[in-house]
Design a protein around this motif. Sequence first.
Motif, PDB file in Angstrom:
ATOM      1  N   PRO A 156     -20.069   5.093  -0.881  1.00 46.83           N
ATOM      2  CA  PRO A 156     -20.661   6.434  -0.843  1.00 46.83           C
ATOM      3  C   PRO A 156     -21.722   6.689  -1.922  1.00 46.83           C
ATOM      4  O   PRO A 156     -22.766   7.270  -1.637  1.00 46.83           O
ATOM      5  CB  PRO A 156     -19.468   7.379  -1.007  1.00 46.83           C
ATOM      6  CG  PRO A 156     -18.286   6.553  -1.312  1.00 46.83           C
ATOM      7  CD  PRO A 156     -18.579   5.156  -0.941  1.00 46.83           C
ATOM      8  N   ALA A 157     -21.472   6.212  -3.148  1.00 44.89           N
ATOM      9  CA  ALA A 157     -22.471   6.470  -4.206  1.00 44.89           C
ATOM     10  C   ALA A 157     -23.759   5.691  -3.938  1.00 44.89           C
ATOM     11  O   ALA A 157     -24.871   6.205  -4.119  1.00 44.89           O
ATOM     12  CB  ALA A 157     -21.883   6.116  -5.574  1.00 44.89           C
ATOM     13  N   GLN A 158     -23.595   4.452  -3.476  1.00 49.26           N
ATOM     14  CA  GLN A 158     -24.780   3.657  -3.125  1.00 49.26           C
ATOM     15  C   GLN A 158     -25.564   4.352  -2.022  1.00 49.26           C
ATOM     16  O   GLN A 158     -26.795   4.441  -2.059  1.00 49.26           O
ATOM     17  CB  GLN A 158     -24.327   2.269  -2.659  1.00 49.26           C
ATOM     18  CG  GLN A 158     -25.428   1.223  -2.588  1.00 49.26           C
ATOM     19  CD  GLN A 158     -25.771   0.633  -3.958  1.00 49.26           C
ATOM     20  OE1 GLN A 158     -24.902   0.528  -4.824  1.00 49.26           O
ATOM     21  NE2 GLN A 158     -27.024   0.314  -4.170  1.00 49.26           N
ATOM     22  N   THR A 159     -24.822   4.869  -1.040  1.00 49.15           N
ATOM     23  CA  THR A 159     -25.425   5.584   0.097  1.00 49.15           C
ATOM     24  C   THR A 159     -26.194   6.815  -0.385  1.00 49.15           C
ATOM     25  O   THR A 159     -27.325   7.069   0.042  1.00 49.15           O
ATOM     26  CB  THR A 159     -24.309   6.020   1.075  1.00 49.15           C
ATOM     27  OG1 THR A 159     -23.604   4.873   1.528  1.00 49.15           O
ATOM     28  CG2 THR A 159     -24.896   6.776   2.263  1.00 49.15           C
ATOM     29  N   ALA A 163     -19.839  11.586  -5.879  1.00 42.90           N
ATOM     30  CA  ALA A 163     -20.093  11.146  -4.498  1.00 42.90           C
ATOM     31  C   ALA A 163     -18.850  11.280  -3.624  1.00 42.90           C
ATOM     32  O   ALA A 163     -18.956  11.435  -2.401  1.00 42.90           O
ATOM     33  CB  ALA A 163     -20.596   9.697  -4.495  1.00 42.90           C
ATOM     34  N   LYS A 164     -17.644  11.251  -4.247  1.00 48.55           N
ATOM     35  CA  LYS A 164     -16.439  11.425  -3.425  1.00 48.55           C
ATOM     36  C   LYS A 164     -16.388  12.824  -2.835  1.00 48.55           C
ATOM     37  O   LYS A 164     -16.048  13.016  -1.670  1.00 48.55           O
ATOM     38  CB  LYS A 164     -15.170  11.165  -4.258  1.00 48.55           C
ATOM     39  CG  LYS A 164     -14.796   9.702  -4.381  1.00 48.55           C
ATOM     40  CD  LYS A 164     -13.418   9.506  -5.027  1.00 48.55           C
ATOM     41  CE  LYS A 164     -13.115   8.007  -5.157  1.00 48.55           C
ATOM     42  NZ  LYS A 164     -11.901   7.743  -5.971  1.00 48.55           N
ATOM     43  N   ARG A 165     -16.755  13.824  -3.638  1.00 49.75           N
ATOM     44  CA  ARG A 165     -16.753  15.209  -3.136  1.00 49.75           C
ATOM     45  C   ARG A 165     -18.020  15.516  -2.343  1.00 49.75           C
ATOM     46  O   ARG A 165     -18.027  16.369  -1.468  1.00 49.75           O
ATOM     47  CB  ARG A 165     -16.614  16.199  -4.298  1.00 49.75           C
ATOM     48  CG  ARG A 165     -15.187  16.359  -4.820  1.00 49.75           C
ATOM     49  CD  ARG A 165     -15.091  17.448  -5.880  1.00 49.75           C
ATOM     50  NE  ARG A 165     -15.721  17.008  -7.141  1.00 49.75           N
ATOM     51  CZ  ARG A 165     -16.122  17.864  -8.098  1.00 49.75           C
ATOM     52  NH1 ARG A 165     -16.025  19.159  -7.935  1.00 49.75           N
ATOM     53  NH2 ARG A 165     -16.653  17.399  -9.215  1.00 49.75           N
ATOM     54  N   PHE A 166     -19.098  14.812  -2.639  1.00 51.22           N
ATOM     55  CA  PHE A 166     -20.384  15.011  -1.964  1.00 51.22           C
ATOM     56  C   PHE A 166     -20.294  14.460  -0.533  1.00 51.22           C
ATOM     57  O   PHE A 166     -20.796  15.069   0.419  1.00 51.22           O
ATOM     58  CB  PHE A 166     -21.475  14.263  -2.749  1.00 51.22           C
ATOM     59  CG  PHE A 166     -22.896  14.704  -2.521  1.00 51.22           C
ATOM     60  CD1 PHE A 166     -23.511  14.550  -1.285  1.00 51.22           C
ATOM     61  CD2 PHE A 166     -23.657  15.232  -3.557  1.00 51.22           C
ATOM     62  CE1 PHE A 166     -24.842  14.931  -1.085  1.00 51.22           C
ATOM     63  CE2 PHE A 166     -24.983  15.619  -3.365  1.00 51.22           C
ATOM     64  CZ  PHE A 166     -25.573  15.466  -2.128  1.00 51.22           C
ATOM     65  N   MET A 222     -28.939   5.993 -10.035  1.00 47.90           N
ATOM     66  CA  MET A 222     -28.174   4.745 -10.124  1.00 47.90           C
ATOM     67  C   MET A 222     -26.746   4.925  -9.628  1.00 47.90           C
ATOM     68  O   MET A 222     -26.086   5.898  -9.997  1.00 47.90           O
ATOM     69  CB  MET A 222     -28.131   4.274 -11.586  1.00 47.90           C
ATOM     70  CG  MET A 222     -27.444   2.913 -11.738  1.00 47.90           C
ATOM     71  SD  MET A 222     -27.069   2.529 -13.451  1.00 47.90           S
ATOM     72  CE  MET A 222     -28.693   2.142 -14.079  1.00 47.90           C
ATOM     73  N   GLU A 223     -26.287   3.962  -8.869  1.00 53.24           N
ATOM     74  CA  GLU A 223     -24.898   3.944  -8.400  1.00 53.24           C
ATOM     75  C   GLU A 223     -23.984   3.633  -9.573  1.00 53.24           C
ATOM     76  O   GLU A 223     -24.246   2.688 -10.321  1.00 53.24           O
ATOM     77  CB  GLU A 223     -24.731   2.850  -7.336  1.00 53.24           C
ATOM     78  CG  GLU A 223     -23.425   2.901  -6.553  1.00 53.24           C
ATOM     79  CD  GLU A 223     -22.241   2.161  -7.196  1.00 53.24           C
ATOM     80  OE1 GLU A 223     -22.379   1.535  -8.268  1.00 53.24           O
ATOM     81  OE2 GLU A 223     -21.165   2.234  -6.594  1.00 53.24           O
ATOM     82  N   ARG A 224     -22.946   4.445  -9.755  1.00 51.16           N
ATOM     83  CA  ARG A 224     -21.946   4.181 -10.783  1.00 51.16           C
ATOM     84  C   ARG A 224     -20.565   4.398 -10.160  1.00 51.16           C
ATOM     85  O   ARG A 224     -19.810   5.302 -10.553  1.00 51.16           O
ATOM     86  CB  ARG A 224     -22.136   5.082 -11.989  1.00 51.16           C
ATOM     87  CG  ARG A 224     -23.437   4.835 -12.737  1.00 51.16           C
ATOM     88  CD  ARG A 224     -23.428   3.679 -13.709  1.00 51.16           C
ATOM     89  NE  ARG A 224     -23.572   2.356 -13.107  1.00 51.16           N
ATOM     90  CZ  ARG A 224     -23.776   1.265 -13.865  1.00 51.16           C
ATOM     91  NH1 ARG A 224     -23.864   1.370 -15.165  1.00 51.16           N
ATOM     92  NH2 ARG A 224     -23.883   0.080 -13.279  1.00 51.16           N
ATOM     93  N   GLY A 225     -20.278   3.536  -9.149  1.00 48.88           N
ATOM     94  CA  GLY A 225     -18.988   3.678  -8.459  1.00 48.88           C
ATOM     95  C   GLY A 225     -18.395   2.311  -8.190  1.00 48.88           C
ATOM     96  O   GLY A 225     -18.437   1.428  -9.062  1.00 48.88           O
ATOM     97  N   ILE A 226     -17.918   2.111  -6.960  1.00 48.29           N
ATOM     98  CA  ILE A 226     -17.191   0.878  -6.609  1.00 48.29           C
ATOM     99  C   ILE A 226     -18.088  -0.363  -6.740  1.00 48.29           C
ATOM    100  O   ILE A 226     -17.623  -1.435  -7.161  1.00 48.29           O
ATOM    101  CB  ILE A 226     -16.595   0.976  -5.174  1.00 48.29           C
ATOM    102  CG1 ILE A 226     -15.773  -0.266  -4.823  1.00 48.29           C
ATOM    103  CG2 ILE A 226     -17.696   1.234  -4.163  1.00 48.29           C
ATOM    104  CD1 ILE A 226     -14.994  -0.145  -3.516  1.00 48.29           C
TER     105      ILE A 226
END
Length: 456
Positions: free
Chosen positions: A362-365, A349-352, A379-383
């Motif tokens: 961003p990943a949740q978004t 998601a950082k590069r997306f 599924m969100e797997r970030g912050i």
Amino acid sequence: RKAWAEPYRIKMVEPLRMLSREEREQKLSEAGYNTFLLRSEDVYIDLLTDSGTNAMSDYQWAGMMLGDEAYAGSRNFYYLEANMQKYYGYKYLVPTHQGRGAEHLISRILIKPGDFIPGNMYFTTTRQHQELAGGTFVDVIIDEAHDPASTHPFKGNVDLDKLESLIKKVGAEKVPYVSLAATVNMAGGQPVSMENVRAVRELTARYGIRVILDATRAVENAFFIKEREPGYQHKTIAEILKEFCSYTDGCTMSGKKDLLVNIGGFLAVNDEEIFQQARNLVVVYEGLHTYGGLAGRDLEAMARGMEEAVQEDYIRHRVLQVRYLGEKLQQHGVPIVVPIGGHAVFLDAKRFLPHIPQDRFPAQTLAAAIYADSGVRSMERGIVSAGRDPKTGDHRYPKLELVRLTIPRRVYTNAHMDVVAESVAAVYQEREKLSGLRMVYEPTYLRFFQARFEPL
Ligand SMILES: CC1=C(O)/C(=C\N=C(/Cc2ccc(O)c(F)c2)C(=O)O)C(COP(=O)(O)O)=CN1
């Protein structure tokens, strides 16, 4: 020949329903932009998790009819125990309702307040139980695991220098065990090599420190060893799995993944003293030591799933289906974690979404946007999953900000994978339109399950 198909035929189906875009936008808003809070009936292709969502075989379903529901000494327990000894090689079995039941037991038994538990990247429930027992998890995975673009073939490996310097720093008596996951879920379903687990064993043996394996996806791990590690191409999956486990002192298991059941897990150990404590504690938290919170039929289904999990044609198809989706996304230029993992494709998601700062999720978004686009749940797997640092109270800021497209075993065909790839590619084309979220409700524990968000 190049063509390959599912090594099974379908005998029962669940019709799928697709909502309109407007309906999906409404459902998403009602779910607080959290895919965990969507209803299953409003999801088209459900890639939230491979945990408990796998299709059982007719052999497993037949086993459900053979449930010995005796309170004590169920026939199914002894069959599961025999299969665990045969395939994983540990001496003693303590059944639990699922993986975190085993994590709870082993954490309470082995961890003293102030202890440190080194492991190859955190997992949410595993770390939670280690912290609840008064321990501190310390990540000792190799640096490459935190780099989504690194093509290291065994990104799950332990960095032996990081491990040894922790032991020297805090003292071996404060390190109750090494928590080794194979594969490593949060790194992108990345495997640990046989050479590395052997080296971890040799190092820890010098300090008298145990190694407890999280064997939840150890069969997928065995597939990667067979495929990538010199000397293992001609070994069977079952032989590789058993050798891998032989370098550890016990394992926690969520049977809801590799073992193809909808509920089930266990703790397995070689040490008789730990076993006695675990079988005593299990009756307090899970159920008698021969059922551990499961019905006899569930124990039988898990024992039979174990036999199927190590079948070469099954596990090859399983891992290659995940790879098929990952390669399709790469063809669309979508940034994903490489190498492609065993149970899921992880979107970077950082590069997306480079224009969305991490504290605007961003990943949740991205997970929300994919559902809105096609009804595909991820599924969100970030912050958000990383939670807050207990010491500072601030968010933990993980290097990996990922969305997990998790493939249930024996459920979807490659035609479903094509639909998923097309949807993610479409969202990628329109990524500039996404602007992040803000969290409006934050629970105390494992916030990602129930947190709620609003668009910015
Ligand atoms: C490597 C490992 C797991 O993957 C795992 C579970 N996994 C889930 C379910 C889940 C768990 C925690 C989350 O933050 C999450 F969002 C999803 C999953 O989807 O991946 C457990 C625990 O096993 P239990 O689920 O049988 O208790 C132990 N070890």
